[in-house]
Every structure is written in structure tokens, then in C-alpha cells.
Design an enzyme around this catalytic site. Structure first.
Site, PDB file in Angstrom:
ATOM      1  N   ASP A   7       7.035   4.333   7.028  1.00 20.15           N
ATOM      2  CA  ASP A   7       8.292   4.113   6.315  1.00 20.15           C
ATOM      3  C   ASP A   7       9.445   4.623   7.178  1.00 20.15           C
ATOM      4  O   ASP A   7       9.241   5.416   8.112  1.00 20.15           O
ATOM      5  CB  ASP A   7       8.228   4.869   4.974  1.00 20.15           C
ATOM      6  CG  ASP A   7       9.575   4.929   4.277  1.00 20.15           C
ATOM      7  OD1 ASP A   7      10.196   3.874   4.097  1.00 20.15           O
ATOM      8  OD2 ASP A   7      10.003   6.053   3.925  1.00 20.15           O
ATOM      9  N   THR A  41       9.717  -0.845   5.926  1.00 22.32           N
ATOM     10  CA  THR A  41      10.942  -0.299   5.352  1.00 22.32           C
ATOM     11  C   THR A  41      11.528  -1.190   4.261  1.00 22.32           C
ATOM     12  O   THR A  41      11.277  -2.395   4.229  1.00 22.32           O
ATOM     13  CB  THR A  41      11.997  -0.105   6.469  1.00 22.32           C
ATOM     14  OG1 THR A  41      13.214   0.384   5.910  1.00 22.32           O
ATOM     15  CG2 THR A  41      12.287  -1.414   7.189  1.00 22.32           C
ATOM     16  N   GLY A  42      12.316  -0.584   3.401  1.00 19.45           N
ATOM     17  CA  GLY A  42      13.075  -1.342   2.419  1.00 19.45           C
ATOM     18  C   GLY A  42      14.347  -1.903   3.011  1.00 19.45           C
ATOM     19  O   GLY A  42      15.005  -2.747   2.401  1.00 19.45           O
ATOM     20  N   LYS A 212       5.212  -3.433   0.240  1.00 21.03           N
ATOM     21  CA  LYS A 212       4.744  -2.875   1.502  1.00 21.03           C
ATOM     22  C   LYS A 212       3.226  -2.938   1.627  1.00 21.03           C
ATOM     23  O   LYS A 212       2.695  -3.233   2.699  1.00 21.03           O
ATOM     24  CB  LYS A 212       5.229  -1.433   1.656  1.00 21.03           C
ATOM     25  CG  LYS A 212       6.727  -1.302   1.859  1.00 21.03           C
ATOM     26  CD  LYS A 212       7.130   0.149   2.125  1.00 21.03           C
ATOM     27  CE  LYS A 212       8.631   0.294   2.307  1.00 21.03           C
ATOM     28  NZ  LYS A 212       9.033   1.675   2.644  1.00 21.03           N
TER      29      LYS A 212
END
Length: 286
Positions: A7, A41-42, A212
Site C-alpha cells: 500500500d 494504492t487507492g 486490492k
């Protein structure tokens, strides 16, 4: 462990939103040693790319919580957008609760309110770095606009009339937790949605196939790697799906309790280069 999924916010980057030298060097060593490392990642591709380039890291990317998978050269391998009906249903729920949101799309990230976008970014910076000065906070908030990482539009519906555009994610913000709770309950009724969060004051809304965990599984399949040979490192709710599928889930020292409880190992905090610490510990046990 042949694949390491990491992340970004709260994990790879520190409170100054930078990749530490120790994290960068350890990741490069892992790649040189034959391990596959992917960032999950967002963030949008543009936001993630700038941070990785600053750290001289060129790694495959799982962006927007899994809505996009990109290769080492950052070409799109797959995308999983929201359907038009999902977009309409989400928009109606958030508008009824008067919750501000930004749209993450195949053509960039968009807001219909520059002032709110600026205030939200300041809040994000302060949440991750409470010791930051006012000047530091303002510079970080303005950076998104200066680098073109978010664009202002007058009307989202008009934006979506553009040919070929795909909506990947709604990122919704509110300081009113009751509003967020009500919206969350209503969103659960929309078919094939995934609703997670990267902080207490937001909701991240994607297609249920754009998570994810799903993306890490797809990437592992592309590389012919078993999930049992995968390490995943994260800190927040939107990391849970990838920690659930990884053979070795790692939580950051600054992770929320739910993430720590499901982890096989808890590393140091993001300000202490916890990613580097976890990878080095793994390599030593190899």
C-alpha cells in the site's frame, strides 16, 4: 515469497507523503534479488506516479483500489470501471446526504468544488501529519492542483458524456460520521459495489471487482505466482481485501486495529520505514 504488494498512504510513504530512502533502497534490493514488487494504492495513476518517480522507483501499479492494473512500464493491463447504473445510484445516495465527493476516472481525478477539494486535502495532510505547520499543509494541498492531479469541472454528468471515459471510484468525504454511516448502509443495497475507507472521514466506492485483493490475485496469476507466495503490507480498511488473500499479511505499526488483528506480522510505523523493516526481516528468513 515471490510477490510483495505494498500500500502507499500510511504504508510506503511517511507523514510528509514521501518514500523514505530506506524504503526505496530495500525495495530496489528486493527487486534485484528476484522478487516481484507491486504498489497497490487507492490513489490515481497520476498521483501514485509522481510519488514513485520522486523516489526513483519504477514498479507495477495497482491503482484506484484495483480499478486499474499497470505494468512495470505503467501501461494499462486491465481496468474495472463502475457501470453507468452504479454511477447513478451512488451519486443519488451521496447527493441526498449532501456528501462531497471526487470522481476518479480513466482521464484523471475531478472535483466540482475547488474550495472543498482544497479543504479536504488540508484535512488529509493534518490527519497524517498533525505536527505540520500551516505553510506545509497549504503547500501540500495546493500541490494537487499545481501538478494537475485533480481538475475542476462544472458538471460531472457532462464530463461523463465524453467518449471513452470510465469512472473508477467515488472518493467521498464528510466530517459528519452519521452521514457517512447512513450513506454506507444505503450503498450496501447497490449491486456489485465495494465500499471501504482509507480514513475515518471518507468512503471509497468502486466496482466489487475493483478491490486490492482481486487485483493482487489477478497480478499474481499474470506472473504465475501463488498467493501463498505473496506478502501484502497495509494499514487501513481498503487494504483488508489484499491482506485476506496474501499468504503472509503484514500490518504497519500505525495500522487500524482491524488490520493488525488479521496480520501475521506487525512491522514498524510508516515514519520508521516499516516497509523496509518487514521486507528485510522476510529476506533474512529466506
Amino acid at each position: 515469497m515471490k510477490l510483495i504488494a505494498i500500500d502507499m498512504d500510511g504504508t510506503l510513504v511517511n507523514r510528509q507523503l514521501k518514500v523514505t530512502k530506506e524504503n526505496s533502497e530495500t525495495i530496489k534490493d528486493a527487486v534485484n534479488d528476484g522478487h516481484h514488487v507491486v504498489i497497490a494504492t487507492g490513489r490515481s495513476y497520476d498521483e501514485a506516479k509522481h510519488t514513485l518517480e520522486d523516489a526513483d522507483l519504477h514498479l507495477p501499479l495497482i491503482c484506484v483500489n484495483g480499478a486499474e492494473i499497470r505494468s512495470e512500464g505503467w501501461e494499462i493491463l486491465s481496468s474495472t470501471p463502475l457501470t453507468f447504473q452504479q454511477y447513478e445510484d451512488i451519486k443519488k445516495i451521496l447527493d441526498e446526504e449532501d456528501i462531497y465527493y471526487e470522481l476518479y476516472t480513466s482521464k484523471g481525478t475531478f472535483t466540482d468544488n475547488r474550495e472543498k477539494a482544497y479543504e479536504v486535502m488540508k484535512d488529509i495532510v493534518l490527519t497524517s501529519n498533525p505536527e505540520a505547520t500551516d505553510d506545509d499543509v497549504q503547500k501540500a494541498a495546493l500541490r494537487r492542483f499545481r501538478l494537475g492531479l485533480v481538475s475542476v469541472v462544472g458538471d460531472f454528468d457532462k464530463l461523463l458524456s465524453e467518449k471513452g471515459i470510465e469512472v473508477y471510484k467515488f472518493l467521498a468525504f464528510s466530517s459528519d460520521t452519521e452521514k457517512l454511516k447512513r450513506a454506507f448502509q444505503h450503498l450496501k443495497g447497490v449491486e456489485s459495489l465495494a465500499v471501504s475507507a482509507s480514513a475515518d472521514n471518507n468512503l471509497e466506492i468502486t466496482n466489487s471487482e475493483a478491490q486490492k485483493g482481486v487485483a493482487v490475485q489477478r497480478y499474481a496469476e499474470l506472473k504465475g505466482i501463488s498467493l501463498q507466495d505473496t506478502m501484502a503490507i497495509g494499514d487501513n480498511y481498503n487494504d483488508i481485501s489484499m491482506l485476506e488473500v496474501a499468504g503472509f499479511p503484514v500490518a504497519m505499526g500505525n495500522a487500524v486495529d482491524e488490520v493488525k488483528e488479521m496480520a501475521a506480522f506487525v512491522t514498524k510505523e510508516n515514519d520508521e520505514s516499516g516497509v523496509s523493516f518487514a521486507i528485510k526481516k522476510f529476506l533474512e528468513q529466506k
